[in-house]
Design a protein around this motif. Structure first.
Motif, PDB file in Angstrom:
ATOM      1  N   GLU A  31      61.100 -14.740 -38.583  1.00  0.00           N
ATOM      2  CA  GLU A  31      62.067 -13.851 -37.917  1.00  0.00           C
ATOM      3  C   GLU A  31      61.551 -13.371 -36.552  1.00  0.00           C
ATOM      4  O   GLU A  31      62.322 -12.812 -35.759  1.00  0.00           O
ATOM      5  CB  GLU A  31      62.388 -12.651 -38.812  1.00  0.00           C
ATOM      6  CG  GLU A  31      61.221 -11.745 -39.161  1.00  0.00           C
ATOM      7  CD  GLU A  31      60.514 -12.189 -40.450  1.00  0.00           C
ATOM      8  OE1 GLU A  31      59.777 -11.366 -41.029  1.00  0.00           O
ATOM      9  OE2 GLU A  31      60.715 -13.358 -40.863  1.00  0.00           O
ATOM     10  N   ARG A  32      60.249 -13.548 -36.265  1.00  0.00           N
ATOM     11  CA  ARG A  32      59.729 -13.172 -34.948  1.00  0.00           C
ATOM     12  C   ARG A  32      59.501 -14.412 -34.068  1.00  0.00           C
ATOM     13  O   ARG A  32      58.809 -14.339 -33.047  1.00  0.00           O
ATOM     14  CB  ARG A  32      58.420 -12.369 -35.085  1.00  0.00           C
ATOM     15  CG  ARG A  32      58.595 -11.012 -35.754  1.00  0.00           C
ATOM     16  CD  ARG A  32      57.613  -9.953 -35.211  1.00  0.00           C
ATOM     17  NE  ARG A  32      56.229 -10.393 -35.190  1.00  0.00           N
ATOM     18  CZ  ARG A  32      55.367 -10.299 -36.189  1.00  0.00           C
ATOM     19  NH1 ARG A  32      55.777  -9.745 -37.339  1.00  0.00           N
ATOM     20  NH2 ARG A  32      54.129 -10.732 -36.080  1.00  0.00           N
ATOM     21  N   ILE A  33      60.063 -15.541 -34.452  1.00  0.00           N
ATOM     22  CA  ILE A  33      60.047 -16.756 -33.633  1.00  0.00           C
ATOM     23  C   ILE A  33      61.486 -17.041 -33.225  1.00  0.00           C
ATOM     24  O   ILE A  33      62.329 -17.347 -34.065  1.00  0.00           O
ATOM     25  CB  ILE A  33      59.468 -17.958 -34.408  1.00  0.00           C
ATOM     26  CG1 ILE A  33      58.053 -17.642 -34.923  1.00  0.00           C
ATOM     27  CG2 ILE A  33      59.455 -19.207 -33.528  1.00  0.00           C
ATOM     28  CD1 ILE A  33      57.495 -18.709 -35.865  1.00  0.00           C
ATOM     29  N   GLN A  34      61.766 -16.901 -31.956  1.00  0.00           N
ATOM     30  CA  GLN A  34      63.139 -17.082 -31.477  1.00  0.00           C
ATOM     31  C   GLN A  34      63.242 -18.321 -30.598  1.00  0.00           C
ATOM     32  O   GLN A  34      62.298 -18.668 -29.875  1.00  0.00           O
ATOM     33  CB  GLN A  34      63.594 -15.831 -30.704  1.00  0.00           C
ATOM     34  CG  GLN A  34      63.620 -14.586 -31.583  1.00  0.00           C
ATOM     35  CD  GLN A  34      64.212 -13.385 -30.867  1.00  0.00           C
ATOM     36  OE1 GLN A  34      64.019 -13.185 -29.669  1.00  0.00           O
ATOM     37  NE2 GLN A  34      64.940 -12.553 -31.605  1.00  0.00           N
ATOM     38  N   ARG A  35      64.392 -18.969 -30.639  1.00  0.00           N
ATOM     39  CA  ARG A  35      64.608 -20.212 -29.886  1.00  0.00           C
ATOM     40  C   ARG A  35      65.514 -19.943 -28.686  1.00  0.00           C
ATOM     41  O   ARG A  35      66.516 -19.252 -28.802  1.00  0.00           O
ATOM     42  CB  ARG A  35      65.215 -21.271 -30.804  1.00  0.00           C
ATOM     43  CG  ARG A  35      64.278 -21.655 -31.965  1.00  0.00           C
ATOM     44  CD  ARG A  35      64.950 -22.615 -32.937  1.00  0.00           C
ATOM     45  NE  ARG A  35      64.099 -22.889 -34.085  1.00  0.00           N
ATOM     46  CZ  ARG A  35      63.369 -24.000 -34.234  1.00  0.00           C
ATOM     47  NH1 ARG A  35      63.407 -24.934 -33.295  1.00  0.00           N
ATOM     48  NH2 ARG A  35      62.628 -24.178 -35.307  1.00  0.00           N
ATOM     49  N   MET A  36      65.124 -20.532 -27.559  1.00  0.00           N
ATOM     50  CA  MET A  36      65.905 -20.365 -26.326  1.00  0.00           C
ATOM     51  C   MET A  36      66.133 -21.727 -25.683  1.00  0.00           C
ATOM     52  O   MET A  36      65.479 -22.718 -26.021  1.00  0.00           O
ATOM     53  CB  MET A  36      65.189 -19.423 -25.349  1.00  0.00           C
ATOM     54  CG  MET A  36      65.109 -17.975 -25.827  1.00  0.00           C
ATOM     55  SD  MET A  36      64.430 -16.900 -24.547  1.00  0.00           S
ATOM     56  CE  MET A  36      64.511 -15.297 -25.349  1.00  0.00           C
TER      57      MET A  36
END
Length: 886
Positions: free
Chosen positions: A148-153
């Protein structure tokens, strides 16, 4: 944790991991695409592009960076800085994603005792490119960051390229959660103010094709080797580790703001407009110091213009905050104290840095005072007319005639709620440049249409043989008269002659063209100038003195031996002066222009202050020492890359081909790229007599000197002058300075005594002056111009004496004089006249307007100074008018 400790921990961490420490490159690199180094990876570009093989597989650095695209935004927010430090680690085909991620995570989360920064892992978030499954898997399964603290952009945020075809790849960024008081929940995607980016890991693994904007380009395939390029913002990390909100509160910039508060009397944090100015001062002071450190001097173009703009924004911001005196030295000294722990070379270069910054402040304060008055007058007229735009011709006049920068005009207009007709300004600037270009072309080519030379440039380049001979035979390929091709030139006519080969040196590199003759079977002509067209064709300006010259004729081109001999003496002498300058002033005193003609040289160089007599003596002695050493002069034809490896100096802004000519005098003593004509041995230059140095523009100095026989003639005249002085003064020549000093001191004493006698005579005449008083409106007025030479102090004494003799009655005394080109003036008013409404301060302001001066003081006594003696009579009449109306 202090910023210099942050830097040191970063470097030590990666050195322990096997990386080679690479010192920061200069902010100025030989890169035609960059004004300044703007990212930590810039010095490593040749390795990433495959242009050079790296001498190491992994590296780490703290790179100085400057970005100037958003100068106007600096200070308005706390996010923009022009100078910053980028810490980075790099891999050239060694470790890849896993190694980069592990190195970064360990440094951030290891305890302080273990050499890390001690960040709480639970407050770190990461972003990855939306389809980079490999990076996401490493973060989650190898490092242990919760999903949940790895976000994709997408491409805009997490994909890197240089904006052109070449290396590219996905990124992974590390963010720190500063807490709910800084913004909303949801990670970097939700709020990048609360979640501050601190590190960007670039996984350089693909090659991209051409595209018109970021993300709109094809991926052509994988690179032969995968590279790592990371960047960690030192200033951002300092904010977090020092527990402050922004970079302006850190140990590097807050002391500058504190110093600015002392100098201005204003308070940081009181109001937004003032805070903007404080931040401009802090940011620009640091950037300005670092640019000067790396050799930039204020100027009107390129890097010099950026530096000038930054320094002038500092000065104006300080003025708007309330500063009345000089501020630059104190501000820069504060930056020196904060930055020297990380950059010890600042201490070694401090005097040069200080002098450049202070010199620019002195120059700009004069411009600011006069230009601001002119701007305010024009702005008032615009507002009065109901308009909201300052005309382009007004902005152009402020810039061109009064030296007021256009960006400053635009800033001041914006503060007044006005805009500037920038398009009109740009049009006038373009017209001015076109006129200058046309004038220069006319001087060189007689108004000829250059298309007339095109066939020769394309098909018949001139062969230059002058490096080895003074005489050569050539064929006349073309004649140009009055801008058009001609077949024949007759006696008395001046034409441009194009030969297939020539020994004549065409003007270039500061060296004037050769002079001489062209001779034919039935022709002779004087060569008075030689210029190049297209860098390929030599244009000989020839006045036909006998016979007739026609296309196709064979001629003998003969360079004047005496001209060439003396010209090469001067050119080689210029190289010696340049080398001597760098020994005395340091490596930043680099060439800014030169002129060499027989027996004379002038050399322009970047330097911010006047040279001292001892420096001038040292320069002359070092240059003549090189003459006496009889160095062999070598010329070497080589590639530009090899020349740079040799350490040959190149002139910034000059366009060199792939093959260049290096002139070496005495090995390391002087090594420069140069296409000019030189002596074979330094002793052939003869004595070098330095005439002096002067300023030819802000930050540019000029040295002039004679060489060879011209130097000998000059020194002989000086010797004769000294002999005449010795005879006149009846003293040995070596004692002349002491004798002149004694005579000068006696003369000053005599002049002082004479002035005292004059003043005593004036004081004795005060009674007569008082008796000359006229009554105006019930007030006694004594207004006189006193004899020339009465200074301000004596005027005051005489005025007070006259006032006391007038007693308690309403009276006004005003005296003025002419003294060393100035117009001092004094007004004294009795108490009873003050009660009537007459004030000395108002009187001197009224008088000052007429003599182009100013003044001030108390109601009973005031004084001032002007510059226009022709206005004294009008000033006295204006004072009478004031007295008559109270």
């Amino acid at each position: 944790m202090q910023t210099h400790e942050i830097r040191q921990r970063f470097i030590e961490h990666f050195k322990k991991a096997g990386h080679t420490e690479v010192p920061s490159a200069s902010l100025i690199l030989d890169d035609p695409n960059l004004l300044f180094v703007n990212a930590g990876m810039v010095p490593f570009k040749p390795y990433f592009l495959g242009q050079q093989n790296p001498p190491y597989k992994t590296a780490t650095s703290i790179q100085k960076c400057v970005r100037t695209l958003d100068i106007e935004e600096v200070g308005i927010t706390t996010r923009h800085n022009t100078f910053f430090q980028m810490a980075g680690n790099f891999s050239f085909g060694d470790y890849f994603k896993e190694g980069a991620i592990e190195n970064a995570w360990k440094l951030l989360t290891n305890t302080l005792e273990d050499g890390g920064f001690g960040f709480d892992p639970d407050r770190l978030w990461v972003t990855v490119f939306h389809d980079d499954e490999e990076a996401a898997e490493i973060w989650e399964n190898k490092i242990g960051v919760p999903a949940e603290r790895i976000q994709r952009m997408g491409m805009e945020d997490n994909y890197w390229s240089m904006g052109v075809p070449g290396p590219c790849g996905p990124c992974s960024e590390i963010y720190y959660d500063r807490g709910p008081e800084h913004g909303r929940d949801g990670g970097p995607i939700a709020d990048e103010h609360r979640y501050m980016e601190i590190w960007n890991l670039v996984f350089m693994q693909f090659e991209r094709g051409a595209g018109d904007k970021k993300g709109n380009f094809p991926i052509l395939g994988e690179l032969p080797q995968k590279n790592i390029d990371t960047g960690m913002g030192v200033e951002r990390l300092a904010c977090l580790l020092q527990g402050v909100d922004n970079v302006y509160e850190t140990d590097l910039l807050r002391p500058v703001i504190d110093e600015a508060e002392k100098l201005t009397g204003a308070t940081y944090g009181a109001q937004h407009s003032d805070d903007v100015r404080f931040r401009v001062i802090a940011d620009h002071c640091r950037t300005g110091l670092m640019l000067i450190l790396d050799g930039v001097t204020p100027g009107n173009e390129g890097r010099g213009y950026i530096l000038r703009r930054l320094l002038r924004r500092i000065i104006r911001s300080a003025r708007l905050l309330g500063a009345t005196g000089n501020t630059m030295e104190a501000l820069m000294n504060t930056v020196r104290q904060t930055m020297t722990p990380s950059y010890p070379e600042i201490a070694d270069n401090w005097e040069r840095i200080r002098s450049v910054a202070v010199g620019e402040e002195k120059a700009f304060l004069k411009t600011l005072e006069s230009g601001s008055r002119l701007y305010e007058g024009h702005a008032a007229e615009v507002k009065k007319s109901g308009a909201s735009r300052l005309p382009g011709d007004v902005a152009f006049t402020l810039h061109d005639t009064h030296g007021f920068p256009i960006d400053l005009t635009m800033e001041m207009a914006a503060e007044d709620g006005l805009t500037v007709d920038r398009a009109g300004f740009d049009t006038l600037m373009a017209e001015q440049k076109a006129r200058a270009k046309a004038d220069n072309k006319a001087k060189k080519h007689g108004h000829a249409d250059e298309s007339v030379y095109r066939p020769f440039v394309d098909n018949h380049p001139t062969v230059f043989t002058g490096y080895t001979q003074l005489e050569d035979e050539g064929c006349v390929l073309g004649l140009v008269a009055d801008g058009a091709l001609a077949d024949v030139a007759s006696e008395g006519q001046t034409v441009q002659v194009i030969l297939d080969r020539t020994p004549f040196y065409a003007e270039a590199g500061g060296q004037m063209a050769d002079r001489g003759e062209l001779r034919g079977a039935s022709f002779i002509g004087d060569v008075t100038d030689v210029q190049k067209v297209g860098k390929k064709v030599w244009l000989h300006q020839v006045t036909v003195t006998g016979g007739e010259l026609a296309v196709g004729h064979k001629v003998t081109a003969v360079v004047s031996p005496s001209w060439r001999h003396q010209a090469r003496q001067a050119h080689s002498g210029t190289h010696l002066i340049h080398a001597a300058l760098r020994q005395v002033l340091g490596p930043t005193a680099v060439q800014a222009g030169s002129l060499n003609k027989p027996g004379y040289l002038r050399f322009d160089f970047n330097y911010g202050q006047q040279l001292s007599p001892s420096q001038m003596r040292d320069i002359e002695q070092i240059a003549n020492g090189a003459v006496d050493a009889d160095y062999t002069v070598h010329t070497i034809e080589t590639s530009l890359d090899e020349a740079k490896k040799m350490g040959a100096m190149a002139l910034f802004g000059e366009n060199y081909g792939s093959q260049v000519r290096v002139v070496e005098i005495g090995g390391p003593f002087s090594l420069e790229l140069c296409g000019g004509i030189h002596v074979e041995h330094s002793s052939q230059i003869g004595p070098i007599a330095v005439l002096g140095e002067s300023s030819v523009g802000s930050g540019i100095r000029r040295i002039e000197a004679y060489t060879g026989m011209d130097s000998f003639t000059h020194l002989s005249k000086d010797k004769a002058l000294v002999a005449d002085l010795a005879t006149s003064l009846k003293t040995p020549s070596e004692e002349i300075p002491e004798r002149i000093e004694v005579l000068t001191a006696k003369l000053k004493v005599a002049e002082k005594q004479l002035q005292q006698l004059r003043n005593q005579q004036l004081l004795s005449q005060v009674g007569e002056l008082v008796n000359s008083a006229v009554e105006i409106n019930g007030i006694q007025l004594v207004a006189q111009e006193l004899p020339e030479g009465v200074g301000a102090g004596d005027l005051r004494t005489i005025a007070l004496d006259a006032k006391s003799r007038l007693g308690s009655r309403p009276a006004v005394v005003l005296f003025a004089s002419q003294d060393n080109g100035k117009v001092p003036f004094v007004a004294a008013v009795t108490d009873s006249a003050v009660a009537r409404g007459v004030k000395a301060g108002e009187l001197v302001r009224t008088f000052g307007d007429k003599v182009q001066g100013r003044g001030g003081g108390k109601p009973q006594m005031a004084q001032g100074s002007g510059s226009s003696a022709s206005g004294i009579a009008a000033g006295i009449e204006a004072v009478k008018e004031v007295v008559s109306t109270v």
